[in-house]
Each structure stands twice: as C-alpha cells, then as structure tokens.
Design an enzyme around this catalytic site. Structure first.
Site, short mmCIF file in Angstrom:
data_model
loop_
_atom_site.label_atom_id
_atom_site.label_comp_id
_atom_site.label_asym_id
_atom_site.label_seq_id
_atom_site.Cartn_x
_atom_site.Cartn_y
_atom_site.Cartn_z
N ARG A 112 7.85 -2.21 7.51
CA ARG A 112 7.15 -3.57 7.17
C ARG A 112 7.64 -3.90 5.78
O ARG A 112 8.51 -3.18 5.13
CB ARG A 112 5.65 -2.96 7.01
CG ARG A 112 5.47 -2.00 5.79
CD ARG A 112 4.15 -1.89 5.39
NE ARG A 112 3.91 -0.59 4.35
CZ ARG A 112 2.87 -0.41 3.73
NH1 ARG A 112 1.46 -0.90 4.43
NH2 ARG A 112 2.77 0.56 3.01
N GLU A 151 1.43 -5.94 -1.95
CA GLU A 151 2.21 -5.22 -2.78
C GLU A 151 3.62 -5.49 -2.96
O GLU A 151 4.58 -4.87 -2.46
CB GLU A 151 1.99 -3.91 -2.18
CG GLU A 151 0.57 -3.07 -2.61
CD GLU A 151 0.96 -1.63 -2.39
OE1 GLU A 151 1.92 -1.02 -1.71
OE2 GLU A 151 -0.30 -0.91 -2.94
N CYS A 159 17.03 -7.59 -3.33
CA CYS A 159 17.75 -7.80 -2.07
C CYS A 159 19.32 -8.36 -2.44
O CYS A 159 19.15 -9.04 -3.41
CB CYS A 159 17.31 -8.95 -1.18
SG CYS A 159 18.39 -9.23 0.29
N GLU A 306 -7.51 -1.34 -3.52
CA GLU A 306 -6.91 -0.35 -2.46
C GLU A 306 -7.08 1.00 -3.20
O GLU A 306 -6.66 0.99 -4.52
CB GLU A 306 -5.65 -0.30 -2.26
CG GLU A 306 -5.53 -1.23 -0.81
CD GLU A 306 -4.02 -1.15 -0.20
OE1 GLU A 306 -3.40 -0.27 -0.28
OE2 GLU A 306 -3.31 -2.33 0.12
N PHE A 356 -2.44 9.36 9.54
CA PHE A 356 -3.14 10.47 8.96
C PHE A 356 -3.42 10.27 7.35
O PHE A 356 -4.01 11.02 6.72
CB PHE A 356 -1.98 11.73 8.89
CG PHE A 356 -1.75 12.24 10.33
CD1 PHE A 356 -2.96 12.93 11.03
CD2 PHE A 356 -0.49 12.44 10.64
CE1 PHE A 356 -2.31 13.21 12.50
CE2 PHE A 356 -0.15 12.75 11.93
CZ PHE A 356 -0.95 13.25 12.92
N HIS A 357 -3.39 8.98 7.12
CA HIS A 357 -3.93 8.45 5.96
C HIS A 357 -5.50 8.35 5.96
O HIS A 357 -6.00 8.03 7.02
CB HIS A 357 -3.38 7.08 5.69
CG HIS A 357 -3.55 6.85 3.98
ND1 HIS A 357 -4.99 6.15 3.69
CD2 HIS A 357 -2.69 6.25 3.07
CE1 HIS A 357 -4.63 5.78 2.36
NE2 HIS A 357 -3.45 5.99 2.20
C1 GLA Z 1 -0.63 0.59 0.04
C2 GLA Z 1 -0.58 -0.69 1.07
C3 GLA Z 1 -1.48 -0.40 2.20
C4 GLA Z 1 -1.41 0.99 2.79
C5 GLA Z 1 -1.47 1.97 1.59
C6 GLA Z 1 -1.48 3.49 1.98
O1 GLA Z 1 -1.21 0.31 -0.94
O2 GLA Z 1 -0.77 -1.92 0.36
O3 GLA Z 1 -1.10 -1.19 3.36
O4 GLA Z 1 -0.08 1.44 3.15
O5 GLA Z 1 -0.45 1.82 0.61
O6 GLA Z 1 -1.82 4.38 0.65
#
Ligand code: GLA
Length: 680
Positions: A112, A151, A159, A306, A356-357
């Site tokens: 991603r 993020e 790059c 988050e 597993f998160h």
């Molecule tokens: C980041 C991403 C999320 C997820 C979390 C997992 O914060 O923005 O999409 O992958 O990590 O901890």
C-alpha cells in the site's frame, strides 16, 4: 460542543473498512457501534480500487449505502479521499507512478501507499478522485470531515525516480535561483562536485561514499514539500466543493520526515496516529511528548485519529495492552488536548497483513475482554464530553526545528551520530513531564513571548534571524550543545559554534568532544552538585577567560558570563561546561539527568508543576483548561497531593468526572492504571 467538527462533545470511533465484509455484517457493525457509543468512523482510506475500478468509472453505490447506514444510526464520517493506494490499473498503465528507492529499484505493487509524490499522473488521478468524492458526498449529512490520503511518508517518504529528479531540480531552481547559487550553497568545490548544468543534478541516490550533506538537507526539504504538494492539490479541490468541511491528514507523531509546522498550517485540524509500545516503559512519556507536539501545531485541540486498542501487528513482537491500559492511554491523549479517541480499527480483519492487529471489536466478538473495555471506554468518553474544546496554557516551550533535525542526523559526516533529536527532546521533556509541568513545542521563529522558559535542546542550524529572535525573548532561555553550528545551507558559521548565538550566550565552542558509547565525563556545578555528561561534551571558551577579551561588541565578557558548571577530570578538567549570560543559559554537554540544572531554571522562571510539589513515579498530572487529569501509569496505587487549583473552595470537594465520586479531603489515591479527572 467541540470545535473540530460539527459532532458535539468528544469523538469516539475508529477506522471502518466495510468493503472487507459482507453487507449483513454492516448491520451488526452499526448496532454494536451504537452500543459502544461510537459517533465517528473513518471510511474509505484504502478504497480507491473499489471506488474507481476503471479509469473515470466510479462505483459509489456501496459507499453510498455505508454512509446512509451510518447516518441512520447517528454515526458521522471522517471520509477519506481514498487516494492512499493507487489501484492496479493505474500502476500497470503508468508504471512510473510506483516509487523508486535510493538504489534505483522501482518498488512493486502488492502493498500500500506506493506512489511517487512527484508523478503528475498520480497527482492528477488523486485530484480527479478527490473531486468525484467531494461532488458525490458534498451534501451527505454523515460527512463531518475530510481525511486526505493516509499517513503521508509512511512506506513512501521519498522517491528517487527520473520524475522526482525533475521536480527536485525545479525546487532547487526556486530555492537557489542560479546554478552558481546552488554550487555555492552546496559547497560543490568539495570532492569535485561543481555542476555546470541543472540536468547534472540528481536526487541523493546510493553513492560510493557519503553524499553531499547540503544536497541531502535540500532533498529532505524537497521530499517533505513534494508530499505536501500532493496534500495541497487534493485540499484545494475539497475546499472548492465543500468549503465548510474541515480537512485533515493523519500525522505520525514525532516524525522526522515531514516538517509538521509547515504541514499543520495547511490543514484545518491536526490529527495524529499514535502507537505507544505497551512493552516500552518509556511509552507514557514518549506519547505525552508527541501529543504535546500535536497540541502545539495549531495551539489548540487536535484529534487522536488512530491508536491501537491493544497489540499492533507491525513490530517484531506485538505485546497486547494489559487490562485498563487502552483506557489509560486514551485518557492520556484527552489530557493532552485531543478532542476524541479513535482507533485502528473498528472490526478486526480476517485477512491481509493486519489480521492480527487488535481492533475495537476483536475476532472473538462481543464475549471478550477487549469488547467490554471498548464499551466501557465509550462510556468514559461520553462522561468527559464537556472537556471538548478546552485548551492548555504552557509556560515552557521546547524548540523543535526540522531543518536542524535533518542537518543533525545527516549520515556519515557528523562528529557523532549519537545526537538524535527525538532523544534530545525527550531528555528535557521527561523531567518536565515528571514534575507535572505543561510543555509546548515551538518552532524557533514563533512568537515565544507567552513562555517563561524556552529550551532549545539543539539548534544545529541557526540563522542570524533566528538568533536575533531568540535574543529578543525576555524569559529564561536554555540552549543545548552543538547549536548555532551551521547556516541554512549547512555551512559552518565563521568562527564556529555557536555562530550567531555567540553574542547572546557569550561563549565559543573551540572543539566538539563526543563521548564514546558507555563513557562519561564528570561535571560539577557551582554549588558542588556532580553530574555526568554522556554522549557529548565541548571545549568551551567563555569570552574573557583564558586571557581573551572577546572580539566584538556583542561578545560576552568575563564579568557578565557566569560559569554554572565546570568539567571535572580528563582534558576538559576545570573548563566551563554550562554558562549563563543574563537570562540565557548554554549547556555544552548532555547531562545524563538534567534535573539538578532544570530545577534552578524552573525556579528562575518561577514555574511550579500542577501540584506545586513532585509527583510519585509513574503518575502524570496534566491540566487542560479547568480540568486536571491525574493518571497512574504505574503498577502500584499512588497517592498524589491534591493541588489547590483542583479544589478552589474548601466547601466544594472535587468530583471525579469519570466516576461522579466526590473525593475526600486530602491527597488522592489512584489505583494502578487508573485515572481521575477533576474540574476546578
Ligand atoms: C497506521 C495506518 C493504518 C494501520 C495502522 C496499524 O496508522 O494508518 O492504516 O495500518 O497503522 O497500526
């Protein structure tokens, strides 16, 4: 009513990825969200390939149904523009959209957030999708805020492709004007790098030896700006179509790659993703520092967008949060100015790298500790609704400058690579935090006049303008070692450090003396207190000592530069280690424990902590407007003297907003991993 979005009170919820689940699960999701008190979810972060399965052909129907369903259950949406991961059709038809690393390898699709920030094809495609999203959902009543991309700098911070090289050259022309200007700024006379054509300039790809540090510094500035340009291109469209909907992108706490001062100025609200490691005993203090940075970016409330309900899935060992820790960490973010508690993610995934998160709703469903803690936390957040919008007044600021950070951490060219800015910040922040003293972070060019004490743990890069601004600061100023070393082009100031800070501090650094790992150097203060310097020391001259007179009208003199501490033993024996001139203190070393020096500085600035006394170990005290948070991160009950501020009138004993309990007179005892929130 909080000020961040039109959702009243505090925000509570998480990332929601309904495209990973069949429709019938959505019904259960909204029912359980209501049970937990969720009022905001982040949707569509990685949905580009599902929303635009072919160029310009949109499939919004599923997202329409999701938004309608959420709205019908009273849940607002932080709607992502879905541009974080370009879809397979885009990267296959335009392979140049994929990023290239420093070795020249183009990275593959299959993860991603792989994109070249400078790719015009990528930027145009994101803007087109952002416009389509904005036009589709402009009137949707669930839309509370926009979440651009995800993020920035995660996975792809830079790059090194040909397109990035072209963009870098444009950026360099703008910064340096002429090739002669660039050659001079980059010091290309060193190591035979003189450029005669802009086309000869490339990104700092992997080279046989150390790369020109000014090239690297400009590259870091450019890379932060290139990603910011991606953000701004989307924001412009959103602002055109939905001018009243706040725009954010989720930051990544204390992150070196992006100059968040610049970034925050481009958003309506600051949001952060924070993942303190439950296995790291320093997590509470590190988290507090990053939350205070977020609060400082716009000097007001921000949003924890988050966090992990329990374990993450991306560390080598992913330790879960013990009972009560999710709540405690969430309350900590609220204490430091967040107007909500949001998680990654709502429902634990069944597939993919994050299966597993942890999640608010785990694989085991509702008959789990995790779910019970999620529901209980939702209730706590509702109990604290009235704190939304309240702010913190700090008397202390720590200076944080991304240019200095980038310059200081240039690889393979510094006296020591052990000076890491995040650690330097923490070294000062930790004792302040332990004393319950509110701290802002500030860029060196902000108006600092509201603070009583300003600490610059390091200002490696310092221009004459910045030095002049610091000299005008009327409060107590502390400057840490290896400051004022270089100018904006990473070139050493005439006469060496502290360069333009010399007049202010009245000292000269004759020699940097990094200390080897595990070694130390003793320092003795004027009152006989013994300190240990680790990592760094300097051969410091005070103007007037050693028979010197200073060399200019703004240089200090022996009379007005007080030596606060001297080195003891070794080649530095007896030499000045810490000095003060007027209200400006210079430290030429890194104290293992700055507390003895800090206490003198706090006293000089007239600053006391929240309780007016020390705090038991593991206890955090944090004031937010009229609210006082007392958090016990320790494993044992802690007794805290109740500050006068929390009990303004003897006849109204303070009430804990979390329990509704009136506290008895006298000190407050807080259970392990518990907290109280008092209103004064
Ligand atoms: C980041 C991403 C999320 C997820 C979390 C997992 O914060 O923005 O999409 O992958 O990590 O901890």
């Amino acid at each position: 009513m909080g000020g961040l979005t039109r959702v009243p009170g505090l925000l509570f919820g998480g990332d929601y990825n309904p495209e990973q689940w069949p429709d019938e699960v959505w019904q259960e999701d909204v029912r359980l969200m209501a049970e937990a008190g969720v009022n905001l979810v982040t949707v569509a972060v990685f949905s580009w390939s599902r929303l635009e399965p072919a160029p310009g052909a949109y499939a919004f129907d599923w997202l329409d149904r999701v938004l309608d369903l959420l709205h019908a259950h009273g849940i607002a949406v932080d709607l992502a523009t879905a541009t974080a991961t370009p879809p397979p059709w885009l990267v296959r038809s335009h392979p140049e959209v994929q990023p290239v690393d420093a070795t020249g390898t183009r990275l593959e699709f299959g993860s991603r957030q792989g994109y070249c920030p400078s790719s015009p094809v990528f930027r145009a495609a994101t803007v087109r999708l952002a416009r389509a999203m904005a036009e589709r959902y402009r009137e949707h009543p669930a839309l509370a805020m926009w979440h651009i991309s995800n993020e920035y700098a995660d996975h792809t911070a830079e790059c090194f492709c040909e397109e990035s090289a072209r963009d870098f050259r444009r950026w360099l022309r703008h910064r340096h004007g002429t090739l002669a200007g660039l050659n001079s700024a980059w010091g290309t006379s060193c190591w035979g790098q003189h450029y005669t054509d802009w086309e000869q300039i490339e990104p700092p790809r992997k080279a046989p030896g150390p790369v020109n540090p000014t090239q690297l510094l400009d590259w870091r500035r450019f890379s932060s700006d290139a990603l910011l340009a991606c953000f701004e291109a989307e924001r412009e469209v959103l602002k055109e179509v939905t001018p009243d909907v706040p725009v954010t992108t989720n930051f990544m706490s204390v992150l070196r790659d992006l100059d968040y001062w610049k970034w925050a100025a481009a958003e309506d609200l600051v949001s952060d993703d924070a993942y303190p490691d439950p296995a790291d005993p320093r997590s509470p203090v590190k988290a507090a520092l990053s939350y205070d940075l977020m609060r400082s970016l716009k000097r007001g409330p921000w949003l924890l967008l988050e966090s992990a309900p329990s374990a993450v899935s991306w560390r080598p060992v992913n330790v879960p949060k013990d009972p009560g820790v999710m709540r405690l960490h969430s309350l900590q973010a609220l204490a430091h100015g967040s107007d909500g508690v949001m998680f990654f993610q709502w429902r634990q995934a069944r597939y993919g790298p994050e299966k597993f998160h942890s999640a608010m709703l785990p694989h085991g469903g509702t008959r789990t500790r995790q779910w019970r803690e999620t529901v209980a936390l939702g209730a706590d957040v509702r109990r604290l609704a009235e704190i939304a919008g309240s702010t913190t007044e700090a008397e202390v600021a720590l200076l944080l400058d991304w240019d200095s950070w980038w310059g200081l951490e240039a690889p393979e060219s510094m006296p020591s690579d052990r000076l890491r800015l995040h650690e330097l910040l923490l070294a000062w922040y930790a004792p302040l935090h332990a004393r319950g003293i509110a701290v802002d972070l500030a860029p060196p060019d902000r108006d600092l006049s509201s603070y009583r004490l300003v600490i610059a743990p390091n200002l490696y890069l310092c221009t004459a303008e910045r030095a002049a601004a610091l000299a005008a600061f009327p409060g107590q100023l502390v400057v840490g070692p290896f400051s004022g070393v270089v100018d904006a082009d990473d070139q050493v100031h005439d006469g060496g450090a502290p360069g333009p800070l010399r007049g202010l501090l009245g000292v000269r650094v004759e020699e940097c003396r990094p200390i080897p790992d595990g070694g130390s150097q003793e320092v003795v203060t004027a009152d006989g207190t013994r300190l240990l310097a680790r990592t760094w020391s300097e051969w410091l001259s005070v103007d007037g000592e050693d028979g010197e007179d200073g060399d200019g009208e703004d240089a200090g003199s022996a009379q007005d530069v007080e030596v606060l501490a001297r080195y003891s033993g070794g080649p530095l024996d007896g030499r000045p280690a810490a000095t003060r001139r007027g209200t400006a203190t210079y430290l030429s070393f890194l104290p293992e424990d700055p507390a003895p020096l800090l206490d003198g500085m706090l006293a000089a600035a007239g600053i006391t902590g929240v309780t007016g006394q020390g705090l038991p170990e593991g206890v955090e005290a944090c004031r937010r407007g009229p609210y006082l948070f007392l958090l016990n991160h320790g494993d044992a009950p802690a007794t805290v003297p109740l500050p006068a501020l929390a009990a303004p009138r003897a006849d109204t004993p303070p009430t804990d907003l979390l329990t509704g309990r009136t506290l008895p007179a006298g000190p407050v005892t807080i259970a392990p991993r518990d907290a109280v929130v008092l209103k004064s």
